[in-house]
Design a protein around this motif. Structure first.
Motif, short mmCIF file in Angstrom:
data_model
loop_
_atom_site.label_atom_id
_atom_site.label_comp_id
_atom_site.label_asym_id
_atom_site.label_seq_id
_atom_site.Cartn_x
_atom_site.Cartn_y
_atom_site.Cartn_z
N ALA A 97 9.32 -0.74 11.65
CA ALA A 97 8.10 -1.55 11.65
C ALA A 97 6.91 -0.73 11.16
CB ALA A 97 7.83 -2.09 13.05
N GLY A 98 6.84 0.54 11.59
CA GLY A 98 5.74 1.40 11.15
C GLY A 98 5.74 1.60 9.65
N LEU A 99 6.91 1.86 9.07
CA LEU A 99 7.01 2.03 7.62
C LEU A 99 6.65 0.74 6.89
CD1 LEU A 99 10.33 4.09 7.41
CD2 LEU A 99 7.99 4.93 7.04
N GLN A 100 7.13 -0.38 7.41
CA GLN A 100 6.82 -1.67 6.80
C GLN A 100 5.32 -1.94 6.82
OE1 GLN A 100 7.44 -5.74 8.78
NE2 GLN A 100 9.23 -5.64 7.44
N LEU A 101 4.71 -1.62 7.96
CA LEU A 101 3.29 -1.87 8.13
C LEU A 101 2.44 -1.05 7.15
CD1 LEU A 101 1.46 -3.56 10.06
CD2 LEU A 101 1.14 -1.46 11.37
N VAL A 102 2.80 0.22 6.98
CA VAL A 102 2.05 1.08 6.06
C VAL A 102 2.13 0.55 4.63
CG1 VAL A 102 1.98 3.37 5.02
CG2 VAL A 102 2.24 3.14 7.48
N GLY A 103 3.33 0.17 4.21
CA GLY A 103 3.50 -0.35 2.86
C GLY A 103 2.73 -1.65 2.64
N LEU A 104 2.80 -2.56 3.60
CA LEU A 104 2.11 -3.83 3.47
C LEU A 104 0.59 -3.67 3.55
CD1 LEU A 104 4.42 -6.18 5.58
CD2 LEU A 104 4.20 -6.08 3.09
N LEU A 105 0.14 -2.71 4.36
CA LEU A 105 -1.30 -2.45 4.45
C LEU A 105 -1.83 -1.98 3.09
CD1 LEU A 105 -3.92 -2.20 6.04
CD2 LEU A 105 -3.18 0.09 6.75
N PHE A 106 -1.10 -1.09 2.44
CA PHE A 106 -1.51 -0.61 1.12
C PHE A 106 -1.60 -1.78 0.13
CE2 PHE A 106 -0.23 0.67 -3.16
CZ PHE A 106 -1.24 1.58 -3.47
N LEU A 107 -0.57 -2.62 0.09
CA LEU A 107 -0.58 -3.76 -0.83
C LEU A 107 -1.68 -4.75 -0.48
CD1 LEU A 107 3.26 -4.42 -1.17
CD2 LEU A 107 1.73 -3.39 -2.87
N ARG A 108 -1.90 -4.95 0.81
CA ARG A 108 -2.94 -5.88 1.26
C ARG A 108 -4.33 -5.41 0.81
NH1 ARG A 108 -4.29 -10.98 2.48
NH2 ARG A 108 -5.77 -11.13 4.20
N VAL A 109 -4.61 -4.13 1.01
CA VAL A 109 -5.90 -3.58 0.59
C VAL A 109 -6.07 -3.72 -0.92
CG1 VAL A 109 -7.25 -1.46 0.39
CG2 VAL A 109 -6.12 -2.02 2.54
N LEU A 110 -5.00 -3.48 -1.67
CA LEU A 110 -5.05 -3.61 -3.13
C LEU A 110 -5.37 -5.04 -3.53
CD1 LEU A 110 -4.64 -2.26 -5.88
CD2 LEU A 110 -2.20 -2.84 -5.70
N LEU A 111 -4.73 -6.02 -2.90
CA LEU A 111 -5.00 -7.43 -3.21
C LEU A 111 -6.44 -7.81 -2.88
CD1 LEU A 111 -1.77 -9.31 -2.02
CD2 LEU A 111 -2.57 -8.99 -4.36
N ILE A 112 -6.96 -7.29 -1.77
CA ILE A 112 -8.34 -7.58 -1.38
C ILE A 112 -9.32 -7.05 -2.42
CG2 ILE A 112 -10.14 -7.06 0.31
CD1 ILE A 112 -7.94 -7.12 2.46
N LEU A 113 -9.09 -5.84 -2.88
CA LEU A 113 -9.98 -5.24 -3.88
C LEU A 113 -9.91 -5.99 -5.20
CD1 LEU A 113 -9.33 -1.43 -3.18
CD2 LEU A 113 -11.32 -2.80 -2.50
N VAL A 114 -8.72 -6.37 -5.60
CA VAL A 114 -8.58 -7.16 -6.84
C VAL A 114 -9.28 -8.50 -6.70
CG1 VAL A 114 -6.93 -8.31 -8.36
CG2 VAL A 114 -6.46 -6.00 -7.53
N GLY A 115 -9.22 -9.08 -5.49
CA GLY A 115 -9.86 -10.37 -5.25
C GLY A 115 -11.36 -10.35 -5.43
#
Length: 209
Positions: free
Chosen positions: A8-26
């Protein structure tokens, strides 16, 4: 359970990175897409405010940063219409930008299997307490695992509430927001409701009054 926590920790780190990237692109996509926005259906009166709600969406190429449920004008209750920045109302360009890019960034990502858990397609189990809420007297912890039946994809969610007093609590909610009660609901009338998105909330002194 320890192995699940590590995954879960590894999944969370990866998704957090992608989420921040999507927010910035938005922050770039939404201003370009808003002039091309599409209004769908007739107006409907707000349920808790004066005025009408309209479903306003971004064009298809900006779908990830749109909001298929509330649109760009905020919630159907009219809360956003009343509380939008600077008293501009829900239909001002700045209000729609704020709703889509700041308050609910990349909102439609929750309808993808990367950032959203489709409840009806998953089995679930949990450790801890079945009912945990950031409300007085309902604190505790729960670690939930949902597994998609067709692929074995796992969705993890941690919810921990430590109440300090009658009105404040430490609230930690990380990962997917599904909870056991979601699996008892009937989604036949609106399958979009089955999608449980992802959150990264850590609030050491949240109001729960």
């Amino acid at each position: 359970m320890i192995a699940h926590v590590l995954v879960a920790g590894l999944q969370l780190v990866g998704l957090l990175f992608l989420r921040v990237l999507l927010i910035l692109v938005g922050l770039i996509v939404v201003p370009f897409a808003l002039p091309l926005r599409v209004t769908q259906g007739p107006p409907r009166p707000f349920t808790e405010a004066v005025g009408d709600w309209l479903l306003i969406t971004l064009p298809g190429w900006a779908w990830l940063w749109s909001n298929d449920r509330d649109g760009a004008a905020g919630d159907k209750r009219g809360w956003w219409h009343v509380n939008a920045p600077f008293g501009l109302g829900a239909y001002h360009w700045l209000s729609m930008f704020w709703w889509l890019a700041i308050r609910n960034p990349a909102n439609n990502a929750r309808f993808t299997r990367l950032f959203g858990c489709p409840v009806t397609e998953c089995d679930y189990r949990y450790w801890g307490q079945e009912v945990v809420k950031d409300k007085p007297g309902q604190g505790g912890w729960r670690f939930l695992l949902a597994t998609r039946k067709a692929t074995g994809r796992r969705y993890y969610g941690l919810y921990w509430v430590r109440q300090w007093n009658d009105s404040r609590a430490l609230v930690v909610q990380l990962g997917f927001k599904g909870e056991p009660s979601d699996w008892t609901e009937d989604y036949s009338g609106d399958l979009s409701r089955q999608w449980k998105g992802i959150t990264f909330e850590v609030n050491p002194y949240k109001s729960i009054a």
